[in-house]
Write an enzyme that holds these catalytic residues in place. Sequence first.
Site, short mmCIF file in Angstrom:
data_model
loop_
_atom_site.label_atom_id
_atom_site.label_comp_id
_atom_site.label_asym_id
_atom_site.label_seq_id
_atom_site.Cartn_x
_atom_site.Cartn_y
_atom_site.Cartn_z
N LYS A 50 0.85 -1.20 0.00
CA LYS A 50 0.00 0.00 0.00
C LYS A 50 0.89 1.24 0.00
CE LYS A 50 -1.36 2.84 2.80
NZ LYS A 50 -1.12 4.05 2.00
N GLU A 54 9.77 1.10 10.64
CA GLU A 54 10.87 2.05 10.37
C GLU A 54 10.28 3.44 10.49
OE1 GLU A 54 13.92 1.17 9.78
OE2 GLU A 54 13.75 -0.94 9.26
N CYS A 113 14.39 10.28 6.67
CA CYS A 113 14.28 9.92 8.08
C CYS A 113 15.63 10.03 8.80
CB CYS A 113 13.73 8.51 8.20
SG CYS A 113 14.63 7.32 7.22
N GLU A 121 10.64 16.03 14.65
CA GLU A 121 11.13 15.83 13.29
C GLU A 121 10.47 16.85 12.37
OE1 GLU A 121 9.76 12.27 11.25
OE2 GLU A 121 11.80 11.96 10.53
#
Length: 492
Positions: free
Chosen positions: A185, A259, A293, A392
């Site tokens: 997906k 992750e 990331c 972040e």
Amino acid sequence: MSLTAERHTDLDRPRFFIDGKWAEPRGSHTYRVDEAATGEILGTAALGGEDDIDTAVRAARAALDHGPWGRTSAAERAAVLRRFADALQKRAADTATLVTRENGMPIQLSQQVNGGAPAAVLRVYADVIEQLAFEDVRPSSVGSTIVRRDPVGVVGAITPWNFPQALAMFKVAPALAAGCTVVLKPSPETALDAYILAEAALEAGLPPGVLNIVAGDRDAGAALVAHPLVDKIAFTGSTTAGRAIGEECGRSFRRHSLELGGKSAAIFLDDGEIDTLLTGLAGASFLNNSQTCTTQSRILVARSRYDEVIDAVAGYVSAMTIGNPLDPAVTLGPMASSAQLDRVLGYIETAKKSSARLVVGGGRPADQDRGWFVEPTVFADVDNNDTLAREEVFGPVIALMPFDDEDDAVRLANDSEYGLAGSVWSADEDRALAVAGRIRTGTIGLNYYLLDLGAPFGGVKNSGVGRELGPEGIDAYLEYKAVYASKKYLAS
Ligand code: NAD
């Protein structure tokens, strides 16, 4: 970008890939994908709902339980994976260009990570399974015990938009190599490129149902996570979504690997070399317009070198070439979407209200009148408790802060909810290695940071659970089964 399609282009993706065929959606949601550099429509994609996910999962289940894939030898699967790699390689240039238009990634990087890397990862796992003992026989007190590594089953793979092809293949390749079947997906933002994998899979002769692709939003992702016929979820994305997925998988004892996000620190020691740092910043802090990331968005600097590093980083950032990422000379492209731009600008405004000092950047570039561009921005004197040091940003906004000694640097680096990446910069690499050993993180670089596809990658703390890549990456797709035999079988 909206849920209603306004017009169509030749890049439209109105169907899903299920059971080896193009499948009509069972609902009517369509997503408009805009080109990041212009804000203009690039194409539309059907968005899958719970029914579409269910059809795809059932196809994957049937292919696992009754199809030929589960009965193939490792050598046969390796041959298919290599054909899959060849088919992707042929499409690499088009894939790279399409992803760059979707998410703003500089084209040369896109050629590597969206064009080249997926095929390379498939070949790595073809090699891995040719060398892996899927079965070993041990003497037992009665006779022998046969220890098998079986495929974990039906894998639900959920991916973000920032490195869409590579992150999909980090899951699809080891899953297929292990003998699993997959429902992928992808994110709506990069739905258009996702089906290139389907075209290549068809060309490679992957049996029907082994790889299914249904683009969709978070509801489709949640439906995949909750589906009772799915055995394992492999997820890359935000920590918020990862937590929700982990909770659901915990409830159902479903295997999962996550992750997630990061707030990584680059530590510049008092003997660090400025030129080395400037060479490495592109990979450590600005890769993919910092929508990565592993972005080292906190740069911790020995106090004796602090002013020098601030000037150097500010000079580096000011010299970046901002523009259309299809131009190979461009080093900083746009944010992937207007929502992403708003998010980054919001963090900049919050930081401006803090005690931090804005050194360079701080808004939208004056010479870009369309697209989702933001100036690369540097703040100095950031407190490690400030929002800019804790959360972040997922954009080119760097927080610089000084430290007094190595202990202080280690304390600051580890004072984070995250633990995904990091780096240590020193003229003495043994010294850097010793400092790196004290940082709680899944990966760390010495005088540079670039992902190594041959080594396990992942995070600690809120950055995730489990590892992808390297020979170890296949473990997440295998399940041990011990067969206690009364007969004495010979070890094969
Ligand atoms: P996101 O979490 O919003 O979405 C990622 C994917 O998950 C999308 O496909 C989305 O539709 C789906 N999703 C969202 N909520 C879900 C839910 N509750 N259940 C199931 N599926 C759900 O993240 P994003 O904005 O697309 O990507 C950026 C994030 O991804 C950043 O936090 C970044 O750090 C992280 N990321 C991590 C890695 C890594 O390897 N650690 C790599 C790349 C990106």
